[in-house]
Design a protein around this motif. Sequence first.
Motif, mmCIF file in Angstrom:
data_model
loop_
_atom_site.group_PDB
_atom_site.id
_atom_site.type_symbol
_atom_site.label_atom_id
_atom_site.label_comp_id
_atom_site.label_asym_id
_atom_site.label_seq_id
_atom_site.Cartn_x
_atom_site.Cartn_y
_atom_site.Cartn_z
ATOM 1 N N LYS A 60 0.836 -1.203 0.000
ATOM 2 C CA LYS A 60 0.000 0.000 0.000
ATOM 3 C C LYS A 60 0.871 1.253 0.000
ATOM 4 C CE LYS A 60 -3.901 2.075 2.422
ATOM 5 N NZ LYS A 60 -4.831 1.934 3.549
ATOM 6 N N ALA A 61 1.972 1.242 0.760
ATOM 7 C CA ALA A 61 2.883 2.386 0.784
ATOM 8 C C ALA A 61 3.562 2.573 -0.573
ATOM 9 C CB ALA A 61 3.922 2.205 1.886
ATOM 10 N N LEU A 62 3.939 1.467 -1.223
ATOM 11 C CA LEU A 62 4.550 1.569 -2.552
ATOM 12 C C LEU A 62 3.593 2.195 -3.560
ATOM 13 C CD1 LEU A 62 6.381 -1.868 -2.840
ATOM 14 C CD2 LEU A 62 7.442 0.394 -2.683
ATOM 15 N N CYS A 63 2.314 1.961 -3.377
ATOM 16 C CA CYS A 63 1.313 2.465 -4.324
ATOM 17 C C CYS A 63 1.148 3.974 -4.244
ATOM 18 C CB CYS A 63 -0.019 1.776 -4.084
ATOM 19 S SG CYS A 63 0.050 0.024 -4.436
ATOM 20 N N THR A 64 1.702 4.593 -3.211
ATOM 21 C CA THR A 64 1.618 6.052 -3.099
ATOM 22 C C THR A 64 2.772 6.742 -3.815
ATOM 23 O OG1 THR A 64 2.847 6.112 -1.017
ATOM 24 C CG2 THR A 64 0.450 5.855 -0.871
ATOM 25 N N LEU A 65 3.739 5.959 -4.307
ATOM 26 C CA LEU A 65 4.873 6.533 -5.025
ATOM 27 C C LEU A 65 4.435 7.037 -6.392
ATOM 28 C CD1 LEU A 65 7.527 3.767 -4.265
ATOM 29 C CD2 LEU A 65 7.303 5.999 -3.144
ATOM 30 N N ASP A 66 5.195 7.970 -6.938
ATOM 31 C CA ASP A 66 4.889 8.443 -8.290
ATOM 32 C C ASP A 66 5.264 7.353 -9.294
ATOM 33 O OD1 ASP A 66 7.739 9.327 -9.596
ATOM 34 O OD2 ASP A 66 7.708 9.619 -7.419
ATOM 35 N N ASP A 67 4.770 7.492 -10.509
ATOM 36 C CA ASP A 67 4.955 6.448 -11.531
ATOM 37 C C ASP A 67 6.427 6.157 -11.807
ATOM 38 O OD1 ASP A 67 2.267 5.912 -11.895
ATOM 39 O OD2 ASP A 67 2.045 7.393 -13.493
ATOM 40 N N ARG A 68 7.242 7.187 -11.914
ATOM 41 C CA ARG A 68 8.656 6.986 -12.255
ATOM 42 C C ARG A 68 9.373 6.193 -11.157
ATOM 43 N NH1 ARG A 68 12.922 11.710 -14.018
ATOM 44 N NH2 ARG A 68 14.620 10.291 -14.486
ATOM 45 N N THR A 72 10.866 2.204 -11.262
ATOM 46 C CA THR A 72 12.215 1.820 -10.865
ATOM 47 C C THR A 72 12.181 0.677 -9.866
ATOM 48 O OG1 THR A 72 13.005 4.066 -11.251
ATOM 49 C CG2 THR A 72 14.372 2.658 -9.847
ATOM 50 N N VAL A 73 11.308 0.759 -8.872
ATOM 51 C CA VAL A 73 11.200 -0.307 -7.870
ATOM 52 C C VAL A 73 10.764 -1.612 -8.529
ATOM 53 C CG1 VAL A 73 9.917 -1.064 -5.826
ATOM 54 C CG2 VAL A 73 10.752 1.293 -5.962
ATOM 55 N N LEU A 74 9.818 -1.538 -9.450
ATOM 56 C CA LEU A 74 9.375 -2.755 -10.144
ATOM 57 C C LEU A 74 10.501 -3.346 -10.988
ATOM 58 C CD1 LEU A 74 5.765 -1.725 -11.225
ATOM 59 C CD2 LEU A 74 6.447 -3.191 -9.322
ATOM 60 N N ARG A 75 11.310 -2.497 -11.589
ATOM 61 C CA ARG A 75 12.460 -2.983 -12.358
ATOM 62 C C ARG A 75 13.431 -3.708 -11.436
ATOM 63 N NH1 ARG A 75 17.049 -0.304 -13.104
ATOM 64 N NH2 ARG A 75 16.066 1.705 -12.708
ATOM 65 N N TRP A 76 13.652 -3.172 -10.245
ATOM 66 C CA TRP A 76 14.529 -3.837 -9.273
ATOM 67 C C TRP A 76 13.974 -5.210 -8.899
ATOM 68 C CZ3 TRP A 76 14.937 0.865 -5.451
ATOM 69 C CH2 TRP A 76 15.756 1.840 -5.999
ATOM 70 N N ILE A 77 12.654 -5.262 -8.656
ATOM 71 C CA ILE A 77 12.029 -6.526 -8.251
ATOM 72 C C ILE A 77 12.144 -7.576 -9.349
ATOM 73 C CG2 ILE A 77 9.816 -7.624 -7.695
ATOM 74 C CD1 ILE A 77 9.031 -5.005 -6.284
ATOM 75 N N THR A 78 11.869 -7.172 -10.571
ATOM 76 C CA THR A 78 11.797 -8.146 -11.674
ATOM 77 C C THR A 78 13.145 -8.453 -12.301
ATOM 78 O OG1 THR A 78 11.242 -6.393 -13.240
ATOM 79 C CG2 THR A 78 9.412 -7.580 -12.220
ATOM 80 N N SER A 79 14.197 -7.782 -11.864
ATOM 81 C CA SER A 79 15.512 -8.038 -12.490
ATOM 82 C C SER A 79 16.195 -9.261 -11.895
ATOM 83 C CB SER A 79 16.416 -6.806 -12.342
ATOM 84 O OG SER A 79 16.728 -6.570 -10.978
ATOM 85 N N TYR A 80 15.636 -9.870 -10.879
ATOM 86 C CA TYR A 80 16.260 -11.046 -10.264
ATOM 87 C C TYR A 80 15.653 -12.310 -10.735
ATOM 88 C CZ TYR A 80 18.734 -7.907 -7.199
ATOM 89 O OH TYR A 80 19.554 -6.935 -6.713
#
Length: 80
Positions: A60-68, A72-80
């Motif tokens: 829920k806290a991540l969902c308050t972040l701006d799109d950019r 970046t966070v999603l790229r970090w998650i999916t790069s492994y």
Amino acid sequence: MSMLPSRPPTPRTTTFSHPPDPNQRLPFALPAADKRRLDVHAALTTTGIPPLPGDLDAIKALCTLDDRTLTTVLRWITSY
């Protein structure tokens, strides 16, 4: 051991439903926070990290972040 008579295969028919008509959709836009939540869940699940019940506050806290930033966070998650 008894031998049961075999039955001939029965023909199966496959029925496909038609794709939905975009003109018949309701005019509904998914709120940005909900779309981000789905994106985070999808990224975690695709990577093989099942969200635990206690993780929902963090998601829920991540969902308050701006799109950019979230991208970046999603790229970090999916790069492994």
